[in-house]
Design a protein around this motif. Sequence first.
Motif, PDB file in Angstrom:
ATOM      1  N   ARG A 105       0.828  -1.206   0.000  1.00 30.24           N
ATOM      2  CA  ARG A 105       0.000   0.000   0.000  1.00 30.24           C
ATOM      3  C   ARG A 105       0.864   1.258   0.000  1.00 30.24           C
ATOM      4  NH1 ARG A 105      -3.407   1.012   5.139  1.00 30.24           N
ATOM      5  NH2 ARG A 105      -1.903   2.685   5.455  1.00 30.24           N
ATOM      6  N   GLY A 139       2.478   1.850  -3.325  1.00 32.63           N
ATOM      7  CA  GLY A 139       1.484   2.373  -4.255  1.00 32.63           C
ATOM      8  C   GLY A 139       1.204   3.839  -4.013  1.00 32.63           C
ATOM      9  N   GLU A 140       1.108   4.239  -2.750  1.00 39.10           N
ATOM     10  CA  GLU A 140       0.871   5.643  -2.414  1.00 39.10           C
ATOM     11  C   GLU A 140       2.043   6.526  -2.869  1.00 39.10           C
ATOM     12  OE1 GLU A 140      -1.743   4.724   1.639  1.00 39.10           O
ATOM     13  OE2 GLU A 140       0.405   5.136   1.744  1.00 39.10           O
ATOM     14  N   LEU A 149       2.266   5.721  -7.325  1.00 41.10           N
ATOM     15  CA  LEU A 149       1.133   5.733  -8.242  1.00 41.10           C
ATOM     16  C   LEU A 149       0.315   7.013  -8.062  1.00 41.10           C
ATOM     17  CD1 LEU A 149      -0.074   2.029  -7.907  1.00 41.10           C
ATOM     18  CD2 LEU A 149       1.288   3.018  -9.764  1.00 41.10           C
ATOM     19  N   GLU A 170      -2.279   7.719  -9.514  1.00 38.37           N
ATOM     20  CA  GLU A 170      -3.702   7.366  -9.558  1.00 38.37           C
ATOM     21  C   GLU A 170      -4.296   7.203  -8.160  1.00 38.37           C
ATOM     22  OE1 GLU A 170      -1.867   6.003 -13.416  1.00 38.37           O
ATOM     23  OE2 GLU A 170      -1.327   5.989 -11.294  1.00 38.37           O
ATOM     24  N   VAL A 171      -3.469   6.776  -7.190  1.00 35.32           N
ATOM     25  CA  VAL A 171      -3.969   6.620  -5.822  1.00 35.32           C
ATOM     26  C   VAL A 171      -4.396   7.975  -5.269  1.00 35.32           C
ATOM     27  CG1 VAL A 171      -3.348   5.976  -3.455  1.00 35.32           C
ATOM     28  CG2 VAL A 171      -2.609   4.549  -5.373  1.00 35.32           C
ATOM     29  N   ASP A 172      -3.546   8.979  -5.425  1.00 31.20           N
ATOM     30  CA  ASP A 172      -3.889  10.331  -4.968  1.00 31.20           C
ATOM     31  C   ASP A 172      -5.122  10.862  -5.690  1.00 31.20           C
ATOM     32  OD1 ASP A 172      -1.952  10.625  -3.054  1.00 31.20           O
ATOM     33  OD2 ASP A 172      -0.494  11.526  -4.414  1.00 31.20           O
ATOM     34  N   VAL A 222      -8.243   9.274  -4.191  1.00 30.06           N
ATOM     35  CA  VAL A 222      -8.526   9.847  -2.871  1.00 30.06           C
ATOM     36  C   VAL A 222      -9.137  11.237  -3.028  1.00 30.06           C
ATOM     37  CG1 VAL A 222      -7.470  10.723  -0.749  1.00 30.06           C
ATOM     38  CG2 VAL A 222      -6.775   8.502  -1.663  1.00 30.06           C
ATOM     39  N   TYR A 248      -8.227   4.396   4.250  1.00 26.12           N
ATOM     40  CA  TYR A 248      -9.176   4.303   3.136  1.00 26.12           C
ATOM     41  C   TYR A 248     -10.538   3.762   3.575  1.00 26.12           C
ATOM     42  CZ  TYR A 248      -4.833   4.999   0.666  1.00 26.12           C
ATOM     43  OH  TYR A 248      -3.630   5.522   0.257  1.00 26.12           O
TER      44      TYR A 248
END
Length: 222
Positions: A96, A99-100, A103, A105-107, A110, A185
Amino acid sequence: MEPGEKRRFKTLLYEQFARMGKALASPHRLELLDVLSQGERTVEALAQETGMSVANASQHLQILRMARLVETRRAGVSIYYRLASEAVSLLWLSLRHVGEEHLAEVDQLVTIFLQDRASFHPMTVAELREAMQDERVILLDVRPQAEYQAGHLPQARSIPVAELKARLAELPKEREIVAYCRGPYCVFADEAVSFLRAQGYAARRLEEGVLEWQMLGLPIVR
């Protein structure tokens, strides 16, 4: 070790590690690991929590079990799944966090789906620990009761978010409420804070969840 044997050893070794990579290569299985990080569950409970059919959840759990990421125990006619070790929790958190970090896309997700969270002024773990020392806040665990019983933060009260409206009278208005759930999350705490503020309470959410608290080496009540 002969060069050919060395190559064969490396190939077989990395094949074993790849088993875990393959088991993790599914959003459904990652969600199952996330839920199981809160405590053991039956197949039926996991299926309901993740929106899968029992058959589909069972199939994914078998893949995780073959990769030695989860274990089972039988109680009567029910089979309970749990993470195989604390190392699996660390594996999920590490994935995780990477990825944060890498990526974008994660931000973006969110920002799109949790855009109201900033207005809740999330409390850090350090701020919570300081506030708990002089009892300035009421700490509220809004996860399902079974997860609270499996492990919760010290001094936390259990009021699942689904029960909050009916049990509102249990919370005094003169103290700030800090709600937490499964992690950054999880939206249970967001829902609780939004409802409490609408009822005139001073309320915030904790930035992290039980797993993150535990990985910091802080005590968990079981």
